[in-house]
Design a protein around this motif. Structure first.
Motif, PDB file in Angstrom:
ATOM      1  N   HIS A 271      17.168   7.414 -42.173  1.00 33.85           N
ATOM      2  CA  HIS A 271      17.284   8.620 -41.351  1.00 33.85           C
ATOM      3  C   HIS A 271      16.387   8.483 -40.127  1.00 33.85           C
ATOM      4  O   HIS A 271      15.281   7.939 -40.202  1.00 33.85           O
ATOM      5  CB  HIS A 271      16.894   9.855 -42.152  1.00 33.85           C
ATOM      6  CG  HIS A 271      17.379  11.130 -41.551  1.00 33.85           C
ATOM      7  ND1 HIS A 271      16.695  11.773 -40.536  1.00 33.85           N
ATOM      8  CD2 HIS A 271      18.498  11.871 -41.780  1.00 33.85           C
ATOM      9  CE1 HIS A 271      17.358  12.863 -40.191  1.00 33.85           C
ATOM     10  NE2 HIS A 271      18.453  12.950 -40.933  1.00 33.85           N
ATOM     11  N   ILE A 272      16.873   8.984 -38.994  1.00 34.75           N
ATOM     12  CA  ILE A 272      16.134   8.850 -37.731  1.00 34.75           C
ATOM     13  C   ILE A 272      14.759   9.513 -37.824  1.00 34.75           C
ATOM     14  O   ILE A 272      13.811   9.105 -37.134  1.00 34.75           O
ATOM     15  CB  ILE A 272      16.957   9.442 -36.554  1.00 34.75           C
ATOM     16  CG1 ILE A 272      16.291   9.115 -35.213  1.00 34.75           C
ATOM     17  CG2 ILE A 272      17.178  10.922 -36.738  1.00 34.75           C
ATOM     18  CD1 ILE A 272      16.241   7.649 -34.870  1.00 34.75           C
ATOM     19  N   SER A 273      14.602  10.494 -38.691  1.00 36.87           N
ATOM     20  CA  SER A 273      13.312  11.177 -38.825  1.00 36.87           C
ATOM     21  C   SER A 273      12.248  10.283 -39.454  1.00 36.87           C
ATOM     22  O   SER A 273      11.056  10.618 -39.413  1.00 36.87           O
ATOM     23  CB  SER A 273      13.468  12.445 -39.671  1.00 36.87           C
ATOM     24  OG  SER A 273      13.889  12.118 -40.990  1.00 36.87           O
ATOM     25  N   THR A 274      12.664   9.153 -40.038  1.00 38.73           N
ATOM     26  CA  THR A 274      11.715   8.260 -40.704  1.00 38.73           C
ATOM     27  C   THR A 274      11.257   7.104 -39.819  1.00 38.73           C
ATOM     28  O   THR A 274      10.459   6.273 -40.274  1.00 38.73           O
ATOM     29  CB  THR A 274      12.326   7.675 -41.992  1.00 38.73           C
ATOM     30  OG1 THR A 274      13.412   6.785 -41.657  1.00 38.73           O
ATOM     31  CG2 THR A 274      12.835   8.779 -42.902  1.00 38.73           C
ATOM     32  N   VAL A 275      11.734   7.024 -38.581  1.00 44.53           N
ATOM     33  CA  VAL A 275      11.310   5.921 -37.728  1.00 44.53           C
ATOM     34  C   VAL A 275       9.815   6.041 -37.443  1.00 44.53           C
ATOM     35  O   VAL A 275       9.261   7.145 -37.449  1.00 44.53           O
ATOM     36  CB  VAL A 275      12.108   5.869 -36.400  1.00 44.53           C
ATOM     37  CG1 VAL A 275      13.601   5.715 -36.657  1.00 44.53           C
ATOM     38  CG2 VAL A 275      11.830   7.084 -35.541  1.00 44.53           C
ATOM     39  N   PRO A 276       9.140   4.918 -37.191  1.00 46.23           N
ATOM     40  CA  PRO A 276       7.694   4.956 -36.922  1.00 46.23           C
ATOM     41  C   PRO A 276       7.372   5.860 -35.739  1.00 46.23           C
ATOM     42  O   PRO A 276       8.181   6.037 -34.833  1.00 46.23           O
ATOM     43  CB  PRO A 276       7.358   3.496 -36.606  1.00 46.23           C
ATOM     44  CG  PRO A 276       8.455   2.693 -37.222  1.00 46.23           C
ATOM     45  CD  PRO A 276       9.671   3.544 -37.163  1.00 46.23           C
ATOM     46  N   GLU A 277       6.162   6.416 -35.761  1.00 48.40           N
ATOM     47  CA  GLU A 277       5.735   7.300 -34.681  1.00 48.40           C
ATOM     48  C   GLU A 277       5.823   6.600 -33.325  1.00 48.40           C
ATOM     49  O   GLU A 277       6.065   7.249 -32.296  1.00 48.40           O
ATOM     50  CB  GLU A 277       4.315   7.797 -34.930  1.00 48.40           C
ATOM     51  CG  GLU A 277       4.224   8.886 -35.987  1.00 48.40           C
ATOM     52  CD  GLU A 277       5.021  10.127 -35.616  1.00 48.40           C
ATOM     53  OE1 GLU A 277       4.920  10.555 -34.447  1.00 48.40           O
ATOM     54  OE2 GLU A 277       5.742  10.649 -36.480  1.00 48.40           O
ATOM     55  N   SER A 278       5.618   5.276 -33.326  1.00 50.05           N
ATOM     56  CA  SER A 278       5.683   4.523 -32.067  1.00 50.05           C
ATOM     57  C   SER A 278       7.072   4.534 -31.463  1.00 50.05           C
ATOM     58  O   SER A 278       7.248   4.249 -30.277  1.00 50.05           O
ATOM     59  CB  SER A 278       5.235   3.078 -32.297  1.00 50.05           C
ATOM     60  OG  SER A 278       6.085   2.435 -33.246  1.00 50.05           O
ATOM     61  N   GLN A 279       8.078   4.870 -32.279  1.00 47.39           N
ATOM     62  CA  GLN A 279       9.464   4.936 -31.810  1.00 47.39           C
ATOM     63  C   GLN A 279       9.955   6.363 -31.659  1.00 47.39           C
ATOM     64  O   GLN A 279      11.141   6.598 -31.458  1.00 47.39           O
ATOM     65  CB  GLN A 279      10.377   4.177 -32.782  1.00 47.39           C
ATOM     66  CG  GLN A 279      10.128   2.664 -32.825  1.00 47.39           C
ATOM     67  CD  GLN A 279      10.355   2.020 -31.467  1.00 47.39           C
ATOM     68  OE1 GLN A 279       9.395   1.658 -30.767  1.00 47.39           O
ATOM     69  NE2 GLN A 279      11.606   1.889 -31.054  1.00 47.39           N
ATOM     70  N   ARG A 280       9.049   7.322 -31.758  1.00 49.26           N
ATOM     71  CA  ARG A 280       9.367   8.740 -31.498  1.00 49.26           C
ATOM     72  C   ARG A 280       8.546   9.172 -30.290  1.00 49.26           C
ATOM     73  O   ARG A 280       7.345   9.417 -30.397  1.00 49.26           O
ATOM     74  CB  ARG A 280       9.046   9.612 -32.707  1.00 49.26           C
ATOM     75  CG  ARG A 280       9.870   9.291 -33.943  1.00 49.26           C
ATOM     76  CD  ARG A 280       9.628  10.319 -35.047  1.00 49.26           C
ATOM     77  NE  ARG A 280      10.052  11.650 -34.628  1.00 49.26           N
ATOM     78  CZ  ARG A 280      11.302  12.097 -34.746  1.00 49.26           C
ATOM     79  NH1 ARG A 280      12.243  11.332 -35.234  1.00 49.26           N
ATOM     80  NH2 ARG A 280      11.594  13.314 -34.346  1.00 49.26           N
ATOM     81  N   LEU A 281       9.196   9.252 -29.158  1.00 52.68           N
ATOM     82  CA  LEU A 281       8.510   9.515 -27.903  1.00 52.68           C
ATOM     83  C   LEU A 281       8.811  10.925 -27.409  1.00 52.68           C
ATOM     84  O   LEU A 281       9.979  11.328 -27.323  1.00 52.68           O
ATOM     85  CB  LEU A 281       8.940   8.492 -26.846  1.00 52.68           C
ATOM     86  CG  LEU A 281       8.796   7.010 -27.260  1.00 52.68           C
ATOM     87  CD1 LEU A 281       9.327   6.095 -26.170  1.00 52.68           C
ATOM     88  CD2 LEU A 281       7.349   6.682 -27.570  1.00 52.68           C
ATOM     89  N   SER A 282       7.769  11.664 -27.119  1.00 53.94           N
ATOM     90  CA  SER A 282       7.919  13.019 -26.583  1.00 53.94           C
ATOM     91  C   SER A 282       7.227  13.076 -25.238  1.00 53.94           C
ATOM     92  O   SER A 282       6.026  12.807 -25.142  1.00 53.94           O
ATOM     93  CB  SER A 282       7.320  14.040 -27.546  1.00 53.94           C
ATOM     94  OG  SER A 282       7.523  15.355 -27.074  1.00 53.94           O
ATOM     95  N   TRP A 283       7.991  13.397 -24.204  1.00 49.98           N
ATOM     96  CA  TRP A 283       7.467  13.340 -22.838  1.00 49.98           C
ATOM     97  C   TRP A 283       7.033  14.725 -22.352  1.00 49.98           C
ATOM     98  O   TRP A 283       7.525  15.724 -22.809  1.00 49.98           O
ATOM     99  CB  TRP A 283       8.512  12.763 -21.908  1.00 49.98           C
ATOM    100  CG  TRP A 283       8.985  11.409 -22.337  1.00 49.98           C
ATOM    101  CD1 TRP A 283      10.212  11.083 -22.857  1.00 49.98           C
ATOM    102  CD2 TRP A 283       8.256  10.176 -22.292  1.00 49.98           C
ATOM    103  NE1 TRP A 283      10.293   9.740 -23.125  1.00 49.98           N
ATOM    104  CE2 TRP A 283       9.116   9.157 -22.800  1.00 49.98           C
ATOM    105  CE3 TRP A 283       6.977   9.830 -21.885  1.00 49.98           C
ATOM    106  CZ2 TRP A 283       8.712   7.827 -22.904  1.00 49.98           C
ATOM    107  CZ3 TRP A 283       6.584   8.512 -21.993  1.00 49.98           C
ATOM    108  CH2 TRP A 283       7.433   7.532 -22.490  1.00 49.98           C
TER     109      TRP A 283
END
Length: 283
Positions: A271-283
């Motif tokens: 699930h996309i919610s489990t990707v590492p924090e480094s791959q979750r970018l909030s601008w």
């Protein structure tokens, strides 16, 4: 300029869902853009619609025009933007479980062949953080790429510019677009006259600009109609690749499509919610 008028069709979320296919004619003419759906939902009950589904081999680009969508982990509000790189494969959940009114533009963008299996990533750019221009009757909210001196922080595998543009009534302006990018305008409200021949584009219409062959800047002349205009601008560098499309997957070959389905059935797509924090970018 090629002008099209997408028709409203019943959507897959039930009787309260209307969908317009903004991109037609096949990938060879719209590269790098695969599909753009204009989804309008006027949901009047609390019955859940939507759910979990897989994606692989491309990116989804969501621009929420009206309402809210999301879950407790992340909610998009009007004007918010999200780019999700499905790449090697993810599972994504879109569920609406209450009465709601929502309008969403969701784009599928091809990943260049060398990035087809990129590590999944999700980027969120909220309305209040998107670069903004208000000058001489021209109002631009930039979500991807560069335009009119603005530059978005969003990272792109495929170079592309995406903007929400409004122009006051009767105002004339010029936007510079790379000539070798495939570019179209989707009019959300009002009307606009385009180019030297003053071609008119009205609400609900799509105008595709002629595709050039060099990397120089092309001057796009625009004059808003008597009621002004608001349009979504999409401009992207063609990948030049052939693709195979089936269901929620984009690939280079039919064998790759079969492999994606096998990986999904075997639970190898997370699930996309489990990707590492480094791959979750909030601008």
């Amino acid at each position: 300029m090629r002008i099209e008028t997408p028709k409203a069709e019943p959507g897959f979320l039930g009787p309260d869902h209307t969908a317009r296919a903004v991109i037609t004619g096949g990938f060879s003419t719209s590269d790098p853009f695969i599909m753009l759906m204009d989804d309008y939902l006027d949901k009047k009950d609390n019955t859940p619609v939507g759910g979990a589904h897989p994606h692989a081999g491309f990116e989804t680009v969501s621009l929420l025009l009206e309402g809210e969508v999301g879950d407790a982990a992340h909610t998009m509000k009007a004007g918010d933007f999200q780019l999700m790189t499905a790449g090697s494969g993810i599972v994504h959940t879109e569920t609406i479980d209450k009465a709601a009114t929502m309008r969403l533009l969701q784009l599928w963008v091809n990943l260049p062949k060398q990035d087809r299996l990129a590590q999944p990533r999700v980027q969120d750019l909220p309305f209040e953080h998107a670069p903004t221009l208000h000058e001489g009757g021209v109002h631009i909210k930039l979500y991807s790429g560069s335009l009119a001196g603005l530059t978005s922080p969003v990272k792109n595998h495929t170079p592309m510019t995406i903007a929400d543009v409004s122009i006051d009534p009767g105002t004339t302006t010029t936007l510079e677009i790379p000539a070798h990018f495939n570019t179209f305008l989707y009019v959300l409200d009002g009307s606009v006259l385009i180019g030297d021949d003053q071609t008119v584009l009205n609400k609900g219409q799509v105008g595709w600009l002629d595709l050039g062959t060099d990397d120089s800047a092309s001057a796009l002349g625009l004059t808003a109609g008597s009621l002004g205009v608001r349009f979504a601008l999409y401009s992207g560098k063609p990948t030049g690749d052939k693709i195979v499309s089936h269901g929620p997957f984009i690939a280079d070959t039919s064998e790759d499509i079969s492999r994606f389905y096998s990986e999904y059935r075997r639970g190898k797509m997370k699930h996309i919610s489990t990707v590492p924090e480094s791959q979750r970018l909030s601008w």
